[in-house]
Design a protein around this motif. Structure first.
Motif, PDB file in Angstrom:
ATOM      1  N   ILE A   1      46.983  45.096  42.766  1.00  0.00           N
ATOM      2  CA  ILE A   1      47.074  45.763  41.480  1.00  0.00           C
ATOM      3  C   ILE A   1      45.676  45.202  40.558  1.00  0.00           C
ATOM      4  CG2 ILE A   1      48.253  46.297  39.408  1.00  0.00           C
ATOM      5  CD1 ILE A   1      50.819  46.046  41.140  1.00  0.00           C
ATOM      6  N   GLU A   2      45.786  43.992  40.418  1.00  0.00           N
ATOM      7  CA  GLU A   2      44.764  43.220  39.675  1.00  0.00           C
ATOM      8  C   GLU A   2      43.878  42.614  40.310  1.00  0.00           C
ATOM      9  OE1 GLU A   2      43.232  42.952  36.171  1.00  0.00           O
ATOM     10  OE2 GLU A   2      45.225  43.731  36.162  1.00  0.00           O
ATOM     11  N   SER A   3      42.776  43.226  41.199  1.00  0.00           N
ATOM     12  CA  SER A   3      42.187  42.575  42.075  1.00  0.00           C
ATOM     13  C   SER A   3      40.645  42.160  41.344  1.00  0.00           C
ATOM     14  CB  SER A   3      41.513  43.710  43.177  1.00  0.00           C
ATOM     15  OG  SER A   3      41.087  44.822  42.621  1.00  0.00           O
ATOM     16  N   SER A   4      40.688  41.309  40.580  1.00  0.00           N
ATOM     17  CA  SER A   4      39.948  40.689  39.616  1.00  0.00           C
ATOM     18  C   SER A   4      39.000  39.810  40.657  1.00  0.00           C
ATOM     19  CB  SER A   4      40.332  39.898  38.656  1.00  0.00           C
ATOM     20  OG  SER A   4      41.165  40.846  37.788  1.00  0.00           O
ATOM     21  N   PRO A   5      37.619  39.789  40.142  1.00  0.00           N
ATOM     22  CA  PRO A   5      36.670  38.945  41.111  1.00  0.00           C
ATOM     23  C   PRO A   5      37.249  37.678  41.006  1.00  0.00           C
ATOM     24  CG  PRO A   5      35.371  40.452  39.690  1.00  0.00           C
ATOM     25  CD  PRO A   5      37.012  40.494  39.162  1.00  0.00           C
ATOM     26  N   GLN A   6      37.689  37.033  40.147  1.00  0.00           N
ATOM     27  CA  GLN A   6      37.933  35.612  40.113  1.00  0.00           C
ATOM     28  C   GLN A   6      39.144  35.236  41.076  1.00  0.00           C
ATOM     29  OE1 GLN A   6      38.630  37.441  37.267  1.00  0.00           O
ATOM     30  NE2 GLN A   6      40.241  36.954  36.234  1.00  0.00           N
ATOM     31  N   TYR A   7      39.967  36.237  41.516  1.00  0.00           N
ATOM     32  CA  TYR A   7      40.950  35.994  42.284  1.00  0.00           C
ATOM     33  C   TYR A   7      40.478  36.226  43.990  1.00  0.00           C
ATOM     34  CZ  TYR A   7      43.568  36.399  38.091  1.00  0.00           C
ATOM     35  OH  TYR A   7      44.107  36.196  36.963  1.00  0.00           O
ATOM     36  N   GLN A   8      39.515  37.034  44.150  1.00  0.00           N
ATOM     37  CA  GLN A   8      39.383  37.540  45.525  1.00  0.00           C
ATOM     38  C   GLN A   8      38.655  36.404  46.103  1.00  0.00           C
ATOM     39  OE1 GLN A   8      39.867  40.469  46.710  1.00  0.00           O
ATOM     40  NE2 GLN A   8      40.991  40.467  44.551  1.00  0.00           N
ATOM     41  N   GLU A   9      37.928  35.136  45.672  1.00  0.00           N
ATOM     42  CA  GLU A   9      37.574  34.287  46.480  1.00  0.00           C
ATOM     43  C   GLU A   9      38.891  33.530  47.473  1.00  0.00           C
ATOM     44  OE1 GLU A   9      36.276  30.573  44.293  1.00  0.00           O
ATOM     45  OE2 GLU A   9      36.482  31.979  42.644  1.00  0.00           O
ATOM     46  N   TYR A  10      40.311  33.705  46.708  1.00  0.00           N
ATOM     47  CA  TYR A  10      41.294  33.214  47.248  1.00  0.00           C
ATOM     48  C   TYR A  10      42.077  34.254  48.026  1.00  0.00           C
ATOM     49  CZ  TYR A  10      40.450  29.945  43.321  1.00  0.00           C
ATOM     50  OH  TYR A  10      39.682  29.114  42.463  1.00  0.00           O
TER      51      TYR A  10
ATOM     52  N   PRO B   1      39.348  31.501  33.272  1.00  0.00           N
ATOM     53  CA  PRO B   1      38.405  32.797  33.216  1.00  0.00           C
ATOM     54  C   PRO B   1      38.757  33.955  32.239  1.00  0.00           C
ATOM     55  CG  PRO B   1      38.920  32.205  35.606  1.00  0.00           C
ATOM     56  CD  PRO B   1      39.890  31.668  34.682  1.00  0.00           C
ATOM     57  N   LEU B   2      40.191  33.807  31.835  1.00  0.00           N
ATOM     58  CA  LEU B   2      40.850  34.873  31.158  1.00  0.00           C
ATOM     59  C   LEU B   2      40.801  34.284  29.517  1.00  0.00           C
ATOM     60  CD1 LEU B   2      44.264  35.725  33.071  1.00  0.00           C
ATOM     61  CD2 LEU B   2      41.910  36.848  33.054  1.00  0.00           C
ATOM     62  N   ILE B   3      40.953  33.212  29.334  1.00  0.00           N
ATOM     63  CA  ILE B   3      40.948  32.479  27.798  1.00  0.00           C
ATOM     64  C   ILE B   3      40.074  31.618  27.626  1.00  0.00           C
ATOM     65  CG2 ILE B   3      43.409  33.072  27.737  1.00  0.00           C
ATOM     66  CD1 ILE B   3      44.159  30.057  27.943  1.00  0.00           C
TER      67      ILE B   3
END
Length: 304
Positions: free
Chosen positions: A143-152, A271-273
């Motif tokens: 659902i939330e396929s943000s770039p900062q998560y895709q490396e994991y 990355p968010l805050i």
């Protein structure tokens, strides 16, 4: 001190040293840049987050009352809350064994045998983990396929495989019983006959899925109460909190996962805050979590 105890202590100290090496600079930087004037607390949202946490902890504890029915036993929701939650205080000691000992002692006072309490503890871990993994995979990588998560993303496949493996075993009652009885042998206890109804099992799984979501929402409300101006979505915060909670919980050599949970939260929230705020936020999150658990402990202790 035995060789096993020495190795365990060395592992614990090594993990603490590694976490300190990587995380202390973030905490120090956050403290140096901390400006009280930039932080505004919404006390209504903070109170709502703590109240929702109490609801979640109560509901998760009472799920244990469903697990006990596998042994032909019954226990009221309030009694299940007292047994399951007070036993969880053992998490603040290194290792899961103290939580198990607490459950055995408290359950024994309610007429539940040592072996039954042990298997119920194992079952609660088996049933609660897949719904949490599903939330992590769906919310952070689908659902939330943000770039900062895709490396994991590779780790997400591990979660998917674990969920599939659980379902395959669970849907074969004979194999499921053999697996659970194999696990109980690790605790040096005899096998126990129990019957798992698929309908009740699915109810337990869905109940954990709902309560994990509610726990994530409680954390989201906490973040909103201290960071009203930051932009972040409910989905990614719920996924990040459940991921951090699970890693902290399963880092058994650290009491209550202290350090491990904070490390993951920093990675997920920075990355968010912003990294300069992340250190303060995760320290606040630990204080928030402890405050909620103290309230819950007092409530559980008053159950007669």
């Amino acid at each position: 001190m035995t060789t096993r105890q020495l190795l365990k202590r060395l592992l614990q100290l090594s993990l603490i040293a590694i976490l300190a090496y990587f995380m202390l600079p973030v905490f120090i930087d956050s403290i140096k840049k901390f400006d009280l004037n930039e932080w505004r607390i919404n006390y209504w949202l903070l109170a709502a987050s703590l109240l929702l946490m109490q609801v979640v902890l109560y509901l998760q504890s009472t799920i244990w009352s469903l697990i006990i029915t596998f042994f032909g036993k019954k226990i009221t929701y309030n009694k299940a809350f007292k047994v399951a939650y007070l036993a969880q205080l053992g998490r603040y000691l290194p290792g899961r064994i103290w939580q198990l000992f607490g459950m055995i002692y408290l359950a024994g006072r309610e007429g539940i045998k040592k072996e039954e309490a042990t298997i119920s503890f194992i079952l609660s871990q088996l049933f609660s983990t897949p719904p949490g993994l599903l939330i992590i995979v769906l919310y952070l990588f689908v659902i939330e396929s943000s770039p900062q998560y895709q490396e994991y993303a590779a780790l997400a496949w591990v979660g998917v495989l674990a969920i599939i493996a659980f379902l395959v075993v669970f849907l074969q009652p004979g194999l499921f019983r053999k697996m659970v009885n194999f696990l109980i042998k690790l605790f040096r206890q005899p096998e126990v006959e129990f019957h798992v109804e698929k309908r009740v099992g699915l109810r337990i799984i869905s109940s954990y899925f709902i309560t994990w979501n509610l726990y994530g929402i409680a954390f989201y409300l906490f973040l909103r109460s201290i960071l009203p101006d930051c932009e972040f979505s409910l989905v990614e915060i719920v996924g990040a909190w459940i991921l951090a909670y699970f890693i902290g919980y399963w880092t058994v050599v650290l009491p209550a996962g202290i350090g491990a949970r904070e490390a993951i939260l920093i990675v997920m929230l920075a990355p968010l805050i912003g990294a300069e705020r992340a250190g303060i936020v995760v320290m606040g999150a630990r204080a928030w979590s402890i405050a909620g658990e103290v309230i819950c402990t007092l409530l559980a202790w008053r159950v007669k």
